[in-house]
Design an enzyme around this catalytic site. Structure first.
Site, PDB file in Angstrom:
ATOM      1  N   ASP A   1       0.817  -1.207   0.000  1.00 28.03           N
ATOM      2  CA  ASP A   1       0.000   0.000   0.000  1.00 28.03           C
ATOM      3  C   ASP A   1       0.854   1.262   0.000  1.00 28.03           C
ATOM      4  OD1 ASP A   1      -2.350   1.439   2.434  1.00 28.03           O
ATOM      5  OD2 ASP A   1      -1.854   1.966   0.359  1.00 28.03           O
TER       6      ASP A   1
ATOM      7  N   ASP B   1      -1.840   5.647  -5.132  1.00 27.19           N
ATOM      8  CA  ASP B   1      -2.194   4.834  -3.970  1.00 27.19           C
ATOM      9  C   ASP B   1      -2.595   3.421  -4.367  1.00 27.19           C
ATOM     10  OD1 ASP B   1      -4.572   5.207  -1.188  1.00 27.19           O
ATOM     11  OD2 ASP B   1      -3.058   3.703  -1.688  1.00 27.19           O
TER      12      ASP B   1
END
Ligand SMILES: Cc1noc(C)c1CN(C)Cc1cc2n(n1)CCN(c1cc(N)ncn1)C2
Length: 406
Positions: free
Chosen positions: A114, A295
């Protein structure tokens, strides 16, 4: 600064002239001093040439160049490696990568890499056994506990987790962090305990976002960065297929055309930058600065309301549904491509990728992969965007991000 695999093998014969005080013409001897001889090997020469012209160096060449003629290692091995990124479900809601954690009792867990967060946390033997069913988890080694350290993280969707911290070995695609802060969960939210595919997250934002207290810890990337051949990682996420995260090298077989780079603003801990405009399908480019973050931990693309409206105006029957909390349309709709402009280069998202999924299993109404960033406060270039690119997250002294077509 990262230690490059400086493969600068050199054949060095130096002649040391031994000259006595200048007197009448005296003979003097020239003693040849043999320095340690490193045979320049072809791979090393090729690596040097590729580097000289700023070309990507394939991993196999790096490895070949690091072994001398008598199989001695010419340099301290600079590491690089590649880990698969496997869709967690049929709609690419998230991507999972195998990571081995632990020394005495190592376990391989599936983590969500992430770039939007900075904690490496994992399901652990500290949790109630009911929370562990269906999960692989880290068996904590109490001798490695970081005394007094705790963590607690919450995500944009309201999910979260918390626990304590251990300094243990973490291996990602062959790249080893001997002593990495491993955040062992003692409690996780229902979104995680019910999602038996995800055993935790591996944060790849900047370490300033790490939630460990009293002393924030480094991300895996920051821990290994100085030992990587190049201080970077690359995300090669794919549409409904397995891709990779590459660490320490750029794989020229995974992209076509040029890489478009832009400097990132790290002040909020994210890989943050701005596009200069957008276009819908074959329409004209609209100049508009769109500032947001790359992201990998967010499924969709979230953009300013005006941009989203302009996109769905070109999708017949699309509506902004209060029921489903966003733009929906008929699953049989043909969606136009969406382009975001970076340094004058169009970064295309195929229309097909923007038909994210049915709003419910079996429904003929589908949910859009582009939604409004209203209430988020920043735009998010999530997986729907990233999966059409080979994305280089360059952690050099001036961090930058690069995009190339897959
Ligand atoms: C199943 C499933 N479907 O969609 C998801 C996600 C899951 C995984 N599952 C529900 C659990 C879960 C919840 C989150 N994740 N995983 C990943 C981290 N989250 C982020 C990261 C970030 N950078 N930004 C915002 N949230 C929230």
């Amino acid at each position: 600064m990262p230690s490059f695999a400086t493969i600068t093998a050199a054949l060095a014969l130096t002649a040391t002239v031994v000259a006595g005080p200048v007197e009448r013409r005296k003979a003097f001897s020239v003693e040849q001093v043999h320095k340690k001889i490193f045979a320049k090997n072809g791979a090393a020469a090729t690596v040097k040439t590729l580097r000289k012209y700023g070309k990507p160096v394939p991993e196999n060449l790096l490895k070949a160049a690091e072994i001398g003629p008598n199989d001695q290692i010419l340099t301290t091995l600079a590491s690089s490696g590649s880990d698969p990124a496997i869709p967690g479900d049929a709609y690419d809601s998230l991507y999972l990568s195998p990571v081995t954690i632990g020394t005495t009792n190592p376990t391989t867990v599936n983590l969500d890499f992430d770039t939007g967060s900075g904690d490496l946390w994992v399901f652990s033997s500290l949790q109630a056994s009911a929370q562990l069913s269906g999960h692989d988890y880290y068996k904590v080694d109490s001798s490695k506990k970081i005394s007094g350290a705790t963590w607690k993280i919450s995500y944009g969707d309201g999910s979260g987790a918390s626990g304590t911290v251990y300094a243990d070995k973490v291996v990602v695609g062959g790249v080893t962090a001997t002593t990495q802060a491993v955040e062992a969960a003692t409690s996780v939210s229902s979104q995680f305990s019910s999602d038996t595919d995800t055993d935790g997250l591996l944060g790849l934002s900047f370490s300033t976002l790490n939630t460990v207290r009293p002393t924030p810890q480094k991300t895996f990337f920051d821990t290994v960065k100085s030992s990587l051949a190049s201080p970077l990682f690359a995300a090669n996420l794919k549409y409904h297929a397995a891709g990779t995260y590459d660490f320490g090298y750029i794989d020229s077989t995974k992209y076509t055309g040029a890489i478009t780079y832009v400097k990132v603003d790290t002040s909020q801990g994210w890989w943050q930058f701005s596009f200069s405009g957008y276009s819908v399908g074959t329409g004209a480019t609209v100049s508009s600065s769109i500032n947001g973050i790359a992201d990998t931990g967010t499924t969709l693309i979230y953009l300013p309301t005006a941009v989203v409206k302009a996109y769905y105006a070109k999708v017949s029957g699309a509506t902004n549904s209060a029921t489903y909390g966003g733009y929906v349309f008929s699953c049989s709709a043909t969606l136009p491509d969406f382009n975001l402009v970076l340094n004058g280069v169009k970064q295309r998202v195929p229309g097909k990728y923007i038909n994210y999924s049915p709003v419910q299993t079996g429904s003929s109404t589908c949910y859009g992969g582009i939604q409004s960033n209203e209430g988020i406060g920043i735009s998010i270039f999530g997986d729907i965007f990233l999966k059409s690119k080979y994305v280089i997250f360059d952690g050099a002294s001036t961090p930058r991000i690069g995009f190339a077509d897959q």
